[in-house]
Scaffold this active site. Structure first.
Site, mmCIF file in Angstrom:
data_model
loop_
_atom_site.group_PDB
_atom_site.id
_atom_site.type_symbol
_atom_site.label_atom_id
_atom_site.label_comp_id
_atom_site.label_asym_id
_atom_site.label_seq_id
_atom_site.Cartn_x
_atom_site.Cartn_y
_atom_site.Cartn_z
ATOM 1 N N GLY A 296 0.953 -1.168 -0.127
ATOM 2 C CA GLY A 296 -0.180 -0.078 0.199
ATOM 3 C C GLY A 296 1.148 1.278 -0.281
ATOM 4 N N SER A 297 0.185 2.359 0.545
ATOM 5 C CA SER A 297 0.950 3.701 0.565
ATOM 6 C C SER A 297 2.709 3.100 1.288
ATOM 7 C CB SER A 297 0.038 4.634 1.536
ATOM 8 O OG SER A 297 -1.057 4.957 0.937
ATOM 9 N N ALA A 298 3.002 2.851 2.093
ATOM 10 C CA ALA A 298 3.824 2.488 2.920
ATOM 11 C C ALA A 298 5.687 2.585 1.531
ATOM 12 C CB ALA A 298 4.934 1.389 3.787
#
Length: 711
Positions: A296-298
Site C-alpha cells: 500500500g502507501s508505504a
C-alpha cells in the site's frame, strides 16, 4: 612303451593342474594379504566392536551483548547392546525394570533390547533422576547390556522470545528451523563415540578395548539481535494481540540502517521452541522473511525516491487532485473523497495523495521505458535479500513484458506488487543511510568453543541506489508525514521522526477482500542521522478504525521511543518546546448521541476535535467516528441531527464505510442499498432529499487507494 608315455602325460597334466591351483591359491592369499588386508582386518575388528554415539555439545547462540538465547544442557540417553542382553537371559526382567523407571511400556522396550542389531537407543534425553536410578543399577550389574551415556539437549531460556529467528533443533542435535538450521554446520560440531569389544557370542570382553573418542563441540554464534529491543517489540505485539483489535497476525522488525544488522524481529502468533512440537508447524517459519503482502502507501517511499533521483519531480512541483485520476480507460481514486485539490509534491507525500504518486510513477516510465522497474529491482524487490535465515521469499512482481500503464500507476501507490517485510525495511534503510542498499544479516560473529572470535561478519553494501542528496531530501519529506500528515501518531517527543503509513486491502481470489486489511507503518529516527528503521505490520485487524496511522503508528512510536532511550540516543530538542514541534496526542472520541447540538459541539471541541453537522434541527442521533475511537487531534466528527422523523431528509454519507453508512441511515429510519465495497461516493436520492420513513437509499462504494475500473 605307449603305456609309459600315457602315464607320463597324465603325471604332467596332474602336475600342471596342481601347480595352477597352488598358483591361484598363492595369488588369492597375496590379494587378501597385501591388497585387501587392511580392509578385511577392519571388518574383523568391526565385527567384534560396537559403538555408542556421544553427541557433541551444540554451540551457544547469544544476542549482540552476549546474553544467552539458546544453550545446550546436560542430559543422558539409555543405550542397549541386544547380543549381551539376550545372552544374559534377563531380557524380560531388564525390560520390566526400565519400563517402570522410564514410564514406558515394557513390551516396547523388550522389542528394542532383543532386536538383531549391535546397538539400540532405549530412550533419549532422560531426566537426571531417572538416569541416576538406571546408572546405579548398571553399576550393581543388575542391567547387563545397558549403558547410560551423557548427551545434551537444546534449551531456550527465554521461551518464545525471538522463536522464529532462533528456530529449534531436533533430538539428534540437528537444526530444523531458523538460525539453528541455517548455521547447523557451525553449531553442531563433530560427534564422538564409546567403542566396546565383544566376543563372537556377543559377550563383553573384560579389560578389552574400551575407547572413548570425545566429541568436538560446535561453534557459538553472536547475533545482531538485541534481547532488550526484541523484548520491547514482543511486548507491544502481545498487547496488540490481547486488545479488541486482535489481528490474525502482526510483525515488527527493527534494523540498524547503517550496518544492515537486525536488532529485533518479532511475530505473533509465536511458539515456544522448547516444546515446538506442541504448536502447528505453520507458526514455525518467519513471516517477516517468508510472507509477501501488498504494502500500500508505504511503497510510495520507493516511488518518491526513484522520481526525485531521476529529476522527474521536484519538491515544489505542483499537482491538482480532484479526488481521482484517469489512466487510459481506468480510474484510480484518491483515498480522500473530493481530493486534496492543489498541492506541491511535498504536500502529496505528506497527504499520501494517490493521484500525485500515480503521475509520478508514470513520469518515470515516460522518461524511459522500464525505468521505474529498474529502481524497484535496484531497491531489492523481486529477489531475496540474502539474509542468513531459512525460508526467505522473493515477493511478487508482474513480469515486465506484461506491464501496462495501469500497472505502473497502481504499483506507484503500492498495489499490484507484493513484498516481504524484510525487503521493505531493507529498501527504506537505503533512504535512511544515504542511498546504500545493505544486505541484512542476523549473525554478527562466530566463536570457537573457548569463546574466541573465528569470524566477524562485516556490513555488505550491495549498491548505491540513490544519491545521499536525494536520500536527505526524501527523509525531510517523510518527517512532514509525522509532524503534519497521516503519521502523527508516530511522533516521539524530543526526536525527529520520519515515516509513512500504509493501509492495504488484501487481495484474494477474484479481487480484493471486503473488510480484510494490512495496516502498517514504516519509519526512521532520528531523521537527521537515522539510528533505527522499524516496520510494523498488522494483518486483518478487527473492528474500526483499521488504518496504519491509527493502529501501527502508535506501536512504532512506543517501540522506537523505548529503543532510542535504551540505546542512549540523545534527543534533538527539548520535548517541552512549542507546540509547533509536538503534534497533539491522540484523542478518544466521546459519546454525544442523544445530546443537543450545542452540548455535543462543546464536548467535542473541548476534546480537541472538529465538528461537521448534517441536518438542521433536533438532537444528535448518530456520529462518525463512533464513541471510543482513538483518532488524531483535530479529526472532524460528523454529527447527524434528527430533524422531523416523519419527513426525514436523506443524510450525506459521503466517505463513510458500508457499516457506518448503514448505521447512519438506520438512525433516520432509512434502508441502505449498497453497491460495491469501501467508502461511500454517489448516493440516490441525493443528500437533503425529503423522503418517507423506511425509504431505500442506494449508495455506490469504492475502495480508496486501489484501481477502480470505469468508463
Amino acid at each position: 612303451m605307449q603305456g609309459n608315455i600315457n602315464v607320463h602325460k597324465r603325471l604332467v597334466l596332474v602336475f600342471l593342474v596342481l601347480t595352477s591351483c597352488l598358483a591361484i591359491i598363492l595369488l588369492r592369499l597375496a590379494w587378501l594379504q597385501f591388497v585387501r588386508g587392511g580392509e578385511l582386518q577392519q571388518k574383523a575388528l568391526n565385527n567384534r566392536l560396537n559403538e555408542m554415539p556421544v553427541a557433541a555439545q551444540r554451540g551457544v547462540i547469544y544476542d549482540r551483548n552476549r546474553h544467552e538465547l539458546a544453550v545446550s544442557i546436560e542430559s543422558d540417553y539409555i543405550g542397549a547392546f541386544p547380543p549381551e542382553i539376550k545372552d544374559s537371559g534377563k531380557a524380560q526382567e531388564i525390560a520390566n525394570t526400565l519400563g517402570s523407571i522410564l514410564g514406558l511400556p515394557a513390551q516396547k522396550i523388550l522389542e528394542k533390547i532383543t532386536s538383531n542389531t549391535g546397538f539400540e537407543f532405549v530412550e533419549r534425553q532422560v531426566d537426571y533422576t531417572k538416569a541416576q536410578q538406571i546408572k546405579n543399577l548398571v553399576k550393581e550389574k543388575k542391567l547387563p547390556g545397558i549403558e547410560v551415556v551423557p548427551e545434551s539437549r537444546r534449551y531456550y531460556p527465554n521461551g518464545p522470545l525471538a522463536a522464529q529467528v532462533l528456530g529449534f533443533s531436533g533430538i539428534d542435535n540437528q537444526g530444523l528451523e531458523g538460525i539453528e538450521a541455517m548455521y547447523d554446520k557451525e553449531l553442531a560440531g563433530e560427534p564422538g563415540k564409546i567403542v566396546m569389544e565383544f566376543d563372537a557370542l556377543g559377550h563383553e570382553i573384560p579389560r578389552a578395548t574400551h575407547r572413548y573418542i570425545p566429541p568436538q563441540n560446535g561453534h557459538s554464534l553472536v547475533l545482531t539481535i538485541d534481547q532488550t529491543i526484541q523484548y520491547i517489540a514482543e511486548r507491544e505485539l502481545d498487547k496488540l494481540m490481547a486488545s479488541p483489535t486482535n489481528p490474525k497476525k502482526a510483525n515488527i522488525i527493527v534494523m540498524d540502517p547503517k550496518t544492515g544488522e537486525i536488532l529485533a524481529m518479532a511475530s505473533r502468533p509465536a511458539f515456544d521452541p522448547n516444546n515446538f512440537n506442541k504448536y502447528p508447524n505453520s507458526v514455525w517459519g518467519n513471516p517477516l522473511v517468508r510472507d509477501a503482502y501488498e504494502p500500500g502507501s508505504a511503497f510510495k517511499i520507493i516511488t518518491a525516491a526513484a522520481a526525485l533521483e531521476e529529476g522527474v519531480v521536484k519538491p515544489g512541483d505542483r499537482f491538482y487532485d480532484p479526488g481521482y485520476i484517469k489512466v487510459g480507460p481506468d480510474t484510480i481514486n484518491c483515498w480522500l473523497p473530493g481530493g486534496h485539490g492543489s498541492e506541491t509534491f511535498v504536500d502529496g507525500v505528506k497527504n499520501s495523495c494517490n493521484p500525485v504518486f500515480v503521475q509520478t510513477a508514470l513520469r518515470l516510465e515516460e522518461k524511459k521505458a522500464g525505468l521505474f522497474y529498474n529502481y524497484i529491482r535496484a531497491f531489492g524487490f523481486g529477489q531475496p535479500t540474502g539474509i542468513d535465515l531459512t525460508g526467505e521469499g522473493t515477493g511478487l512482481l508482474i513480469p515486465e513484458q506484461e506491464l501496462k500503464p495501469i500497472n505502473i500507476a497502481t504499483i506507484g501507490i503500492g498495489q499490484g506488487i507484493a513484498v516481504t517485510p524484510l525487503q521493505l525495511v531493507t529498501a527504506v534503510s537505503a533512504v535512511a543511510n544515504g542511498g546504500k542498499l545493505i544486505r541484512p544479516h542476523l549473525v554478527k560473529e562466530i566463536l570457537d568453543d573457548k569463546g574466541n572470535v573465528l569470524k566477524k561478519i562485516e556490513p555488505e553494501v550491495e549498491r548505491q541506489v540513490i544519491s545521499p542528496e536525494t536520500a536527505k531530501q526524501l527523509r525531510e519529506m517523510l518527517e512532514t508525514v509525522v509532524s503534519e500528515g497521516t503519521g502523527r501518531n508516530a511522533y516521539i517527543p524530543g526526536y525527529r521522526v520520519g515515516g509513512k503509513t500504509g493501509t492495504a486491502q488484501k487481495a484474494g481470489p477474484g479481487g480484493y477482500m471486503e473488510g480484510k486489511y494490512v495496516a502498517s507503518f514504516i519509519g526512521m529516527a532520528p531523521v537527521n542521522d537515522p539510528r533505527l528503521v522499524a516496520l510494523v505490520t498488522i494483518d486483518e485487524p478487527k473492528g474500526y478504525p483499521y488504518y496504519g496511522g491509527t493502529l501501527a503508528a502508535p506501536i512504532f512510536q512506543r517501540v522506537v521511543a523505548d529503543a532510542l532511550h535504551y540505546l542512549k540516543v540523545p534527543p534533538q530538542y527539548d520535548s517541552k518546546q512549542g507546540s509547533e514541534e509536538k503534534p497533539a496526542a491522540p484523542v478518544t472520541v466521546p459519546n454525544v448521541t442523544g445530546k443537543d447540538l450545542a452540548a455535543a459541539r462543546a464536548e467535542l471541541e473541548k476534546a480537541g476535535l472538529a465538528v461537521r453537522v448534517e441536518g438542521d434541527s433536533g438532537k444528535v442521533i448518530a456520529q462518525v467516528p463512533k464513541a471510543g475511537a482513538v483518532v488524531p487531534a483535530g479529526t472532524k466528527v460528523i454529527l447527524y441531527l434528527q430533524g422531523d422523523p416523519n419527513r426525514p431528509r436523506v443524510p450525506d454519507v459521503n466517505s463513510l464505510r458500508v457499516t457506518e453508512a448503514a448505521e447512519v441511515l438506520a438512525a433516520y429510519g432509512l434502508q441502505l442499498v449498497p453497491e460495491g465495497t469501501g467508502q461511500a461516493g454517489e448516493q440516490n436520492p441525493i443528500p437533503g432529499t425529503i423522503v418517507t420513513p423506511g425509504s431505500s437509499v442506494r449508495v455506490k462504494f469504492h475502495e480508496p487507494a486501489q484501481e477502480v475500473l470505469g468508463p
